[in-house]
Design an enzyme around this catalytic site. Sequence first.
Site, short mmCIF file in Angstrom:
data_model
loop_
_atom_site.label_atom_id
_atom_site.label_comp_id
_atom_site.label_asym_id
_atom_site.label_seq_id
_atom_site.Cartn_x
_atom_site.Cartn_y
_atom_site.Cartn_z
N HIS A 281 0.85 -1.19 0.00
CA HIS A 281 0.00 0.00 0.00
C HIS A 281 0.89 1.24 0.00
O HIS A 281 1.73 1.42 0.87
CB HIS A 281 -0.94 -0.02 1.20
CG HIS A 281 -1.99 -1.08 1.11
ND1 HIS A 281 -2.55 -1.68 2.21
CD2 HIS A 281 -2.58 -1.64 0.02
CE1 HIS A 281 -3.45 -2.57 1.81
NE2 HIS A 281 -3.48 -2.56 0.48
N GLU B 108 2.02 3.63 2.98
CA GLU B 108 2.54 3.00 4.19
C GLU B 108 4.06 2.96 4.14
O GLU B 108 4.70 1.92 4.13
CB GLU B 108 1.89 1.63 4.35
CG GLU B 108 0.38 1.75 4.51
CD GLU B 108 -0.38 0.44 4.50
OE1 GLU B 108 0.25 -0.63 4.58
OE2 GLU B 108 -1.63 0.48 4.40
N HIS C 43 2.54 -3.76 7.02
CA HIS C 43 1.59 -2.69 6.72
C HIS C 43 1.58 -1.69 7.86
O HIS C 43 2.19 -1.90 8.91
CB HIS C 43 0.18 -3.26 6.54
CG HIS C 43 -0.01 -4.04 5.27
ND1 HIS C 43 -0.63 -3.52 4.16
CD2 HIS C 43 0.36 -5.31 4.94
CE1 HIS C 43 -0.65 -4.43 3.20
NE2 HIS C 43 -0.05 -5.52 3.65
N GLU D 293 0.67 -5.04 11.17
CA GLU D 293 0.23 -3.65 11.07
C GLU D 293 1.05 -2.86 12.08
O GLU D 293 0.91 -3.03 13.29
CB GLU D 293 -1.27 -3.53 11.37
CG GLU D 293 -2.17 -4.21 10.37
CD GLU D 293 -2.36 -3.39 9.10
OE1 GLU D 293 -1.81 -2.27 9.00
OE2 GLU D 293 -3.06 -3.89 8.19
#
Length: 343
Positions: free
Chosen positions: A100, A103, A234, A307
């Site tokens: 992404h 990020e 992420h 994450e």
Amino acid sequence: MYSRRAAGGVLALVTGAALLAGTAPAQAVAAEFPAGDEGYHTYAEVTTELQKAAANHPDIAVLSSVGKSYEGRELNLIKISDNAAADEGEPEVLFTCNQHAREHLTTEMCLHIVQRFTEGYANDPHIRSMVDGHVIWVVPNVNPDGSEYDISDTDYKYWRKNRRPVEDGKIGTDLNRNWGYKWGCCDGSSTRPASDTYRGPSAFSEPETQAVSRFVDSRAAGGKQRIKAHIDFHTYSELVLWPFGHTQDDTGEGMTAEENARFRDVGQRMAATNQYKAQQSSDLYVTDGDINDWMWGTHKILTFTFEMYPTSPFPGFYPPDEEIVRETTRNDAAVDILISEAR
């Protein structure tokens, strides 16, 4: 737009200098990050750092590429092993970052892994042991076109997807909804090209997911996958997630109770080192076509999503560059656990 001021199969192994040769002109090239965040690395700066790692540690690091992005950028791949030029059949580990675009902290995480295992090899017995017993693969920029676009002007753009045009003048597919296992099965992605979670017109429609998946496929020899473990980094929320994302069931087709228990055990042990929360991916929300479901569902690779920092919408996707060292080194012990599970 976001203003820091306002808010506060492996291709042929090549030398670093050859990596950028022949790259097609890119549509957006970032000279630097927005003011105040110059500690982050642009795509060109990441490539330079990978070239340095390979040049300074030629016995244990080899730089190559898994393919090209839509705009023609190399999807850099670095191999770290005690005899990096040879294929010794050791268990392999893969780290991927920056699916992404916005990020950017994840790219710093992959770069930190590269620097830690190359620079620490000579003097740190623990690092030497991990490198001697494994092959470590790192892809720091799965989505370089998107990340360069996100920082190509003075403000961040909150861009998530890649940069390949789709229908009705819309641009971009969410690469982490484009993988082929259970693609589009379960209302965990969008059919709307304008959506941030647009899954693309078909599974593996994007050159970036095609390239990384081909590389992973290429590591299967004699019916046995050599890559044993994987983390896809992420931001944000401080979570350790494991498959499946497409179903809220803990077990079922493709996941036995024993396998689920191993995911839970490894995930919880990693989370205990970095103070993230450990849970099955679908406990957060249902996703389909993501990299972890494909890695496990297709290849039985022990695969997790991290994450990273922070937990809250501010600073969200754009933590200050002063946080890079703390938040990347925070995952050192978890990375080591993951490598130890590659067997």
